[in-house]
Design an enzyme around this catalytic site. Structure first.
Site: not given
Lengths: 256, 72
Positions: A99, A160, A186-187, A208
Site C-alpha cells: 500500500k 483517523g 481512511a475516514g 483502522n
C-alpha cells in the site's frame, strides 16, 4: 452468488482490510483482526528495538502465512522515503503487494498526489503490485489506474478523523470508471459508514482507527465485518427506486 | 587490547560498538532478531537476505534494521 474479491490476481475472503495500528497491545490487535474476519492487514515498517532483545513482534501474534500483510508507507512525505520503505518491506519477505501512502500535510494527512503518482510509476516498473491511497478525485484516480495501480484507495475523510464519507458522488464516479478494485481508505468512523461505502459499489473498505479507538474494539471489529457484508449484499441486490410519496405495502383490494 | 578489535558503527541512528569482522548474520544473532522478520539497509543500500553471512561490517557503516509493526 459468486462474488470474488480479487486484487492483483489474488483472491481474498473478506472485503474488509484492517489496519494494525493504535491497539492497546498485540493481543488486542490479534483478537480484533480475528473478530473482523479479515484476511489482509496493513502493517508499517519501522526500526527494530536494539536495546530490548526480547521485545515481542507483530509476527508473533499475526501469522503472515494466514493473514496477508500489506506493507504500508504511512508516515512518508515524499517519494524517496516511500520507495525506500517498500523496497525494505519486499526484502523482508518477498512482499510485492503493497500500500502506497505519500502524505502531503501533517494536519489534514491528505495525500501528496504528485509524489504518489511519481512513486506508483517507479514501483510498478519494479514489479510491485501497488494499492494506492489517494484523494477522492476521479481525475487522479484515473491517472493512477492508467499508470498501473492494482487498486485505487480514495479517502472517505482525513485519516483517523472518523468523519465518514464526505464526497459520495466522487466515490461513486471513481468506482464507475475504474476497472481495478476501489477500496475506501481512511475516514470511516462507524459501521454505517462502511456499509455506505459498499452500497456505493466500492469493492472493499480499509479501517483502522474506527476499530482500534472504539470503546470495545473487538465488538466494533465484528460490527465492521457485518457492515461490509451487508453493504455489499445491498449493492448487489439493487436498491428499490426512491419515490416522492408513500406507497402502501399491503394490497388495496378486499379490505374489510 | 580487546578494544582494538572493536569498531564503531551507526545502528538504527545510534552509535554501536561491535567486534571487527562481524557479519550481518552475526549482528542479528547478537541482537536476537530473526532473519526472516527483518530487513537490513547498509549505507543506504538494501542488503540481500541471502548474503547476510557474507557481508561484513566495517568502521562507520550505517546500518538500519527494520521490521513490521502495527500500522494503518
Amino acid at each position: 452468488m459468486k462474488d470474488d474479491f480479487i486484487i492483483a490476481k489474488k483472491k481474498f475472503i473478506s472485503r474488509l482490510i484492517v489496519g494494525t495500528g493504535k491497539y492497546k497491545n498485540f493481543q488486542q490487535t490479534a483478537d480484533a483482526i480475528k473478530a473482523s474476519g479479515t484476511d489482509m492487514v496493513t502493517v508499517a515498517v519501522r526500526r527494530v528495538n536494539i536495546t530490548d532483545k526480547k521485545e515481542p513482534t507483530l509476527m508473533d501474534y499475526i501469522d503472515p502465512k494466514e493473514i496477508t500483510y500489506l506493507p504500508n508507507t504511512a508516515g512518508c512525505y515524499n517519494s524517496h522515503d516511500a520507495l525506500r520503505t517498500l523496497r525494505l518491506a519486499r526484502e523482508m519477505g518477498g512482499w510485492k503487494l503493497v500500500k502506497l501512502e505519500v502524505l502531503g500535510d501533517k494536519k489534514t494527512l491528505y495525500p501528496n498526489m504528485i509524489e504518489t503518482i511519481k512513486s506508483t510509476e517507479i514501483l510498478v516498473k519494479e514489479g510491485f503490485k501497488v494499492m494506492v491511497y489517494c484523494i477522492d478525485d476521479p481525475i487522479m484516480s484515473k491517472k493512477l489506474e492508467d499508470i498501473g495501480a492494482s487498486a485505487i484507495m480514495p479517502l472517505a475523510a482525513p485519516i483517523g478523523s472518523g468523519l465518514g464519507i464526505q464526497n459520495k458522488i466522487n466515490i461513486k464516479i471513481i468506482k464507475k470508471q475504474s476497472k481495478v478494485p476501489v477500496i475506501v481508505d481512511a475516514g470511516v468512523g462507524e459501521a454505517s459508514d462502511a456499509t455506505i461505502a459498499m452500497e456505493l459499489g466500492c469493492d472493499g473498505v480499509l479501517i483502522n482507527s474506527a476499530i482500534a479507538e472504539a470503546k470495545n474494539p473487538l465488538l466494533m471489529a465484528e460490527a465492521m465485518k457485518f457492515a461490509v457484508i451487508a453493504g455489499r449484499k445491498s449493492y448487489l441486490a439493487g436498491r428499490m427506486k426512491k419515490r416522492e410519496f408513500g406507497n402502501a405495502s399491503s394490497p388495496k383490494n378486499n379490505l374489510i | 587490547m580487546n578494544n582494538l578489535k572493536k569498531i564503531k558503527i551507526q545502528l538504527n541512528g545510534k552509535r554501536y560498538q561491535i567486534k571487527k569482522g562481524c557479519s550481518l548474520k552475526e549482528l542479528l544473532r547478537i541482537l536476537k532478531k530473526n532473519n526472516n522478520k527483518v530487513a537490513i539497509e547498509m549505507n543506504g543500500e538494501i542488503a540481500d537476505k541471502k548474503k547476510y553471512n557474507k557481508i561484513f561490517l566495517k568502521k562507520s557503516d550505517k546500518i538500519e534494521i527494520v521490521q513490521f509493526i502495527g500500522g494503518g
